[in-house]
Design a protein around this motif. Structure first.
Motif, PDB file in Angstrom:
ATOM      1  N   THR A  63       0.818  -1.221   0.000  1.00 29.18           N
ATOM      2  CA  THR A  63       0.000   0.000   0.000  1.00 29.18           C
ATOM      3  C   THR A  63       0.852   1.272   0.000  1.00 29.18           C
ATOM      4  N   GLN A  64       2.149   1.115  -0.236  1.00 30.68           N
ATOM      5  CA  GLN A  64       3.061   2.265  -0.216  1.00 30.68           C
ATOM      6  C   GLN A  64       2.524   3.395  -1.094  1.00 30.68           C
ATOM      7  N   GLY A  65       2.500   4.599  -0.517  1.00 30.61           N
ATOM      8  CA  GLY A  65       2.047   5.777  -1.247  1.00 30.61           C
ATOM      9  C   GLY A  65       0.560   6.026  -1.164  1.00 30.61           C
ATOM     10  N   GLU A  66      -0.195   5.088  -0.619  1.00 31.76           N
ATOM     11  CA  GLU A  66      -1.648   5.257  -0.503  1.00 31.76           C
ATOM     12  C   GLU A  66      -1.980   5.944   0.824  1.00 31.76           C
ATOM     13  N   PRO A  67      -3.009   6.772   0.860  1.00 35.21           N
ATOM     14  CA  PRO A  67      -3.395   7.450   2.101  1.00 35.21           C
ATOM     15  C   PRO A  67      -3.751   6.459   3.212  1.00 35.21           C
ATOM     16  N   ILE A  68      -3.403   6.827   4.431  1.00 31.67           N
ATOM     17  CA  ILE A  68      -3.737   6.017   5.606  1.00 31.67           C
ATOM     18  C   ILE A  68      -5.117   6.437   6.101  1.00 31.67           C
ATOM     19  N   SER A  69      -6.002   5.464   6.219  1.00 31.04           N
ATOM     20  CA  SER A  69      -7.344   5.728   6.740  1.00 31.04           C
ATOM     21  C   SER A  69      -7.335   5.523   8.251  1.00 31.04           C
ATOM     22  N   PRO A  70      -7.872   6.476   9.018  1.00 28.34           N
ATOM     23  CA  PRO A  70      -7.907   6.309  10.473  1.00 28.34           C
ATOM     24  C   PRO A  70      -8.634   5.028  10.883  1.00 28.34           C
ATOM     25  N   ASP A  71      -9.679   4.654  10.144  1.00 24.88           N
ATOM     26  CA  ASP A  71     -10.460   3.459  10.475  1.00 24.88           C
ATOM     27  C   ASP A  71      -9.671   2.174  10.267  1.00 24.88           C
ATOM     28  N   ALA A  72      -8.648   2.212   9.430  1.00 22.06           N
ATOM     29  CA  ALA A  72      -7.865   1.011   9.143  1.00 22.06           C
ATOM     30  C   ALA A  72      -6.791   0.751  10.201  1.00 22.06           C
ATOM     31  N   LEU A  73      -6.574   1.711  11.090  1.00 17.69           N
ATOM     32  CA  LEU A  73      -5.555   1.550  12.130  1.00 17.69           C
ATOM     33  C   LEU A  73      -6.116   0.698  13.268  1.00 17.69           C
ATOM     34  N   PRO A  74      -5.414  -0.382  13.648  1.00 19.85           N
ATOM     35  CA  PRO A  74      -5.912  -1.201  14.745  1.00 19.85           C
ATOM     36  C   PRO A  74      -5.801  -0.460  16.083  1.00 19.85           C
ATOM     37  N   LEU A  75      -6.849  -0.521  16.874  1.00 20.88           N
ATOM     38  CA  LEU A  75      -6.844   0.150  18.174  1.00 20.88           C
ATOM     39  C   LEU A  75      -5.793  -0.488  19.077  1.00 20.88           C
ATOM     40  N   GLY A  76      -4.937   0.342  19.654  1.00 16.77           N
ATOM     41  CA  GLY A  76      -3.898  -0.151  20.560  1.00 16.77           C
ATOM     42  C   GLY A  76      -2.610  -0.546  19.878  1.00 16.77           C
ATOM     43  N   GLY A  77      -2.475  -0.271  18.600  1.00 15.90           N
ATOM     44  CA  GLY A  77      -1.249  -0.577  17.870  1.00 15.90           C
ATOM     45  C   GLY A  77      -1.397  -1.881  17.100  1.00 15.90           C
ATOM     46  N   PRO A  78      -0.419  -2.224  16.301  1.00 20.66           N
ATOM     47  CA  PRO A  78       0.877  -1.567  16.164  1.00 20.66           C
ATOM     48  C   PRO A  78       0.786  -0.292  15.322  1.00 20.66           C
ATOM     49  N   PHE A  79       1.913   0.422  15.257  1.00 21.16           N
ATOM     50  CA  PHE A  79       1.962   1.641  14.449  1.00 21.16           C
ATOM     51  C   PHE A  79       2.223   1.287  12.995  1.00 21.16           C
ATOM     52  N   LEU A  80       1.949   2.237  12.128  1.00 12.41           N
ATOM     53  CA  LEU A  80       2.316   2.153  10.715  1.00 12.41           C
ATOM     54  C   LEU A  80       3.399   3.184  10.447  1.00 12.41           C
TER      55      LEU A  80
END
Length: 198
Positions: A63-80
């Protein structure tokens, strides 16, 4: 020995003073002109630090270069790992390691006030550059909920913005963001200097 006429002495001193002043002004003028002839160092857009309005994009993977969606981030980590991208030109600011970012979503109820003011909906963004020697913080410990630098083991608590282990002299600076639809947008500048400080 013949004495010089005082009037001639006075004229000679005046001429030397005028000559010295002229040389001084000529030197100053030459320096000012030369200064404008030296090419100014410019930063290409990909080497600029994150700018207000930049969109955060994936730094690695398919997904390099694609926008990060807040909803796609897992709660509590890990980081991207992320980079800022100019939404008008599409230039990804990946030319300077200091633009490498850590993006994660944490429970807003557990964020320290100094972290919460930089976050939006629990999404926090840190510089990924270790404050010890400038390595990229790239490890996540899910049991401890800490970010770690692989070089010398420095550990950072993302909930409190504190160093909790190792040699880093100060925490990682935070970058304020806002969630706008399915994108994360930079809304300010880093909370402190990025990386190693002289």
């Amino acid at each position: 020995m013949e004495r010089e006429d005082p009037k001639v002495q006075k004229e000679r001193r005046l001429m030397l003073t005028l000559l010295g002043t002229s040389v001084g002004f000529a030197t100053l003028s030459a320096l000012l002109v030369a200064k404008d002839l030296v090419p100014k160092q410019s930063q290409s857009p990909d080497r600029l630090p994150p700018q207000v309005g930049d969109i955060l994009v994936h730094a690695t993977g398919h997904t390099q270069g694609e926008p990060i969606s807040p909803d796609a981030l897992p709660l509590g980590g890990p980081f991207l790992l992320a980079y800022p991208m100019d939404p008008k030109t599409g230039v990804v600011r990946s030319g300077d390691p200091k633009s490498t970012l850590l993006v994660l979503r944490l429970d807003p109820k557990h964020l320290a006030p100094e972290v919460a003011r930089y976050a939006d909906q629990g999404v926090v963004v840190y510089s990924a550059v270790c404050t010890h020697l400038g390595c990229i913080v790239s490890l996540w410990h899910p049991n401890l909920g800490v970010m770690q630098c692989p070089c010398h083991g420095g550990e950072y608590d993302p909930y409190r913005d504190q160093v909790v282990a190792g040699p880093p002299p100060r925490p990682l600076p935070l970058l304020p963001v806002k969630a706008e639809g399915s994108k994360l947008v930079v809304s300010g500048t880093f909370s402190g200097p990025v990386g190693v400080v002289g």
